[in-house]
Write an enzyme that holds these catalytic residues in place. Structure first.
Site, mmCIF file in Angstrom:
data_model
loop_
_atom_site.group_PDB
_atom_site.id
_atom_site.type_symbol
_atom_site.label_atom_id
_atom_site.label_comp_id
_atom_site.label_asym_id
_atom_site.label_seq_id
_atom_site.Cartn_x
_atom_site.Cartn_y
_atom_site.Cartn_z
ATOM 1 N N GLY A 34 0.885 -1.247 -0.012
ATOM 2 C CA GLY A 34 -0.188 -0.029 0.011
ATOM 3 C C GLY A 34 0.902 1.331 -0.015
ATOM 4 N N GLY A 50 3.271 5.329 3.087
ATOM 5 C CA GLY A 50 4.087 3.938 2.582
ATOM 6 C C GLY A 50 5.344 4.349 1.765
ATOM 7 N N LYS A 103 -5.105 0.996 3.085
ATOM 8 C CA LYS A 103 -6.285 1.711 3.825
ATOM 9 C C LYS A 103 -7.010 0.678 4.795
ATOM 10 C CE LYS A 103 -6.124 5.775 2.105
ATOM 11 N NZ LYS A 103 -5.872 6.894 3.236
ATOM 12 N N LYS A 124 -3.265 6.985 19.206
ATOM 13 C CA LYS A 124 -2.994 7.484 17.714
ATOM 14 C C LYS A 124 -4.529 7.523 17.039
ATOM 15 C CE LYS A 124 -1.772 8.444 13.524
ATOM 16 N NZ LYS A 124 -1.481 7.575 12.545
ATOM 17 N N ASN A 135 -3.555 20.287 7.961
ATOM 18 C CA ASN A 135 -3.655 19.931 9.623
ATOM 19 C C ASN A 135 -3.498 21.074 10.357
ATOM 20 O OD1 ASN A 135 -3.886 17.321 8.823
ATOM 21 N ND2 ASN A 135 -2.401 16.534 9.568
ATOM 22 N N SER A 156 -4.678 12.144 6.031
ATOM 23 C CA SER A 156 -4.956 11.185 5.066
ATOM 24 C C SER A 156 -6.545 11.044 4.738
ATOM 25 C CB SER A 156 -4.659 9.780 5.458
ATOM 26 O OG SER A 156 -5.181 9.698 6.963
HETATM 27 O O1 KPL Z 1 -2.145 10.037 10.882
HETATM 28 C C1 KPL Z 1 -2.432 11.259 10.030
HETATM 29 C C2 KPL Z 1 -3.241 10.848 8.961
HETATM 30 O O2 KPL Z 1 -3.605 12.053 8.419
HETATM 31 O O3 KPL Z 1 -3.774 10.050 8.733
HETATM 32 C C3 KPL Z 1 -1.745 12.353 10.953
HETATM 33 C C4 KPL Z 1 -0.692 11.936 11.987
HETATM 34 C C5 KPL Z 1 -2.866 13.240 11.256
HETATM 35 C C6 KPL Z 1 -0.995 12.998 10.014
HETATM 36 O O4 KPL Z 1 -1.798 13.727 8.920
#
Ligand code: KPL
Length: 310
Positions: A7, A12, A79, A187, A205, A257
């Protein structure tokens, strides 16, 4: 050691680029043929945090038949909803000693890997690295947060230490942990407080932390999710609210993401992030109106562009 990145999207590809500078043999695997073709032709281009652009010549492929050697380590960065199918699809490039390390967002990825391969082959990981896929063959590094790796149960083993060493040599700040589920929930709080908000408001962000309304919305989403985490026995406290904002600041130029998925009109990981909070909250009888609203707004948007109803 042969590391296969399963991925090779933004994250990645970034991990692969770093590993390609070490002794380790690295293969990027992505079903996005435009991306793998561009990498094979021009190398992977990485816009670095210091503004420079580096080129990483790399092996990349879009079919398991092109992988010439069994992988010792598979970094799973697909994903969350695609985990089981993706791992099953590359088992022919693996053997019984292959270790699968999830660095994905959300809850439930380890279980999917354990079902597709064997539980003893699956490790847990989290990363606060941020990356954005700009176009096929080109990514931007958006933040240099720490990575943690460990067994699902028990202390870090030799195989965990080996991977930590390789990551450190590659310049990726990495540690081992015997509390990986706790770190996965931490996380999750980060993704709960950043991803859907940035995806819905079309911001990077860092803007969440810059704006009072952004901080407030993130805070309420995280406080709700903390109640759910506590109901599951994870001792996460209110300091997570500020830690989430610090990750937003550390990855300020990054588009989350989920934001990138929405930009490309792709399916998002909402079900494994805010959606998972809603589901656990229902089971525990906890009210999580902000997470429910964020989940449903993303679901409406994604159903609309995927042209299907959920
Ligand atoms: O994990 C992330 C994502 O975007 O999925 C962060 C740490 C928020 C970085 O963009």
């Amino acid at each position: 050691m042969h590391v296969l990145i399963l991925g090779a999207g933004a994250l990645g590809s970034l991990m692969g680029a770093r590993l390609s500078k070490t002794e380790v043999q690295t293969t990027l695997y992505s079903t996005n043929e435009d991306h793998t073709k561009a990498i094979l032709k021009n190398g992977l281009l990485v816009e670095e945090l210091d503004g420079s652009t580096q080129t990483f010549p790399m092996t990349a492929c879009s079919t398991p038949h092109a992988v010439d050697k069994a992988a010792d380590v598979v970094l799973v960065t697909v994903k969350s909803y695609a985990t089981r199918q993706a791992v099953s699809s590359i088992l022919r490039c693996c053997n019984r000693a292959t270790v699968f390390l999830t660095l994905q967002n959300g809850i439930g990825n380890w279980e999917q890997i354990a079902q597709a391969a064997r539980p003893e082959q699956a490790l847990l990981g989290t990363t606060a690295q941020g990356a954005t896929l700009l176009k096929p063959g080109r990514i931007r590094h958006g933040g240099n947060g720490p990575t943690f790796i460990g067994e699902r149960d028990g202390p870090p083993t030799a195989r965990v230490h080996d991977i930590v060493k390789v990551f450190m040599t590659a310049g990726l700040p990495t540690g081992s942990s015997d509390r990986m589920e706790h770190l996965i929930w931490e996380k999750l709080m980060v993704n709960v407080g950043i991803n859907a908000i940035t995806a819905l408001t079309n911001i990077r962000n860092g803007v969440i932390a810059d704006l009072e309304a952004g901080r407030s919305l993130s805070r309420i989403a995280v406080l709700e999710a903390l109640q759910v985490a506590q109901s599951k026995g994870f001792s996460l406290g209110e300091e997570m609210v500020e830690r989430v904002l610090n990750v937003a600041r550390a990855t300020a130029v990054n588009r989350s993401s989920m934001g990138q998925d929405v930009d490309r009109k792709k399916r998002t990981e909402i079900d494994a992030i805010n959606g998972a909070i809603v589901q656990f909250a229902e089971e525990a009888g906890i009210a999580v109106p902000v997470n429910r609203t964020l989940t449903q707004l993303i679901q409406v948007m994604q159903s609309n562009y995927l042209n299907c109803s959920q």
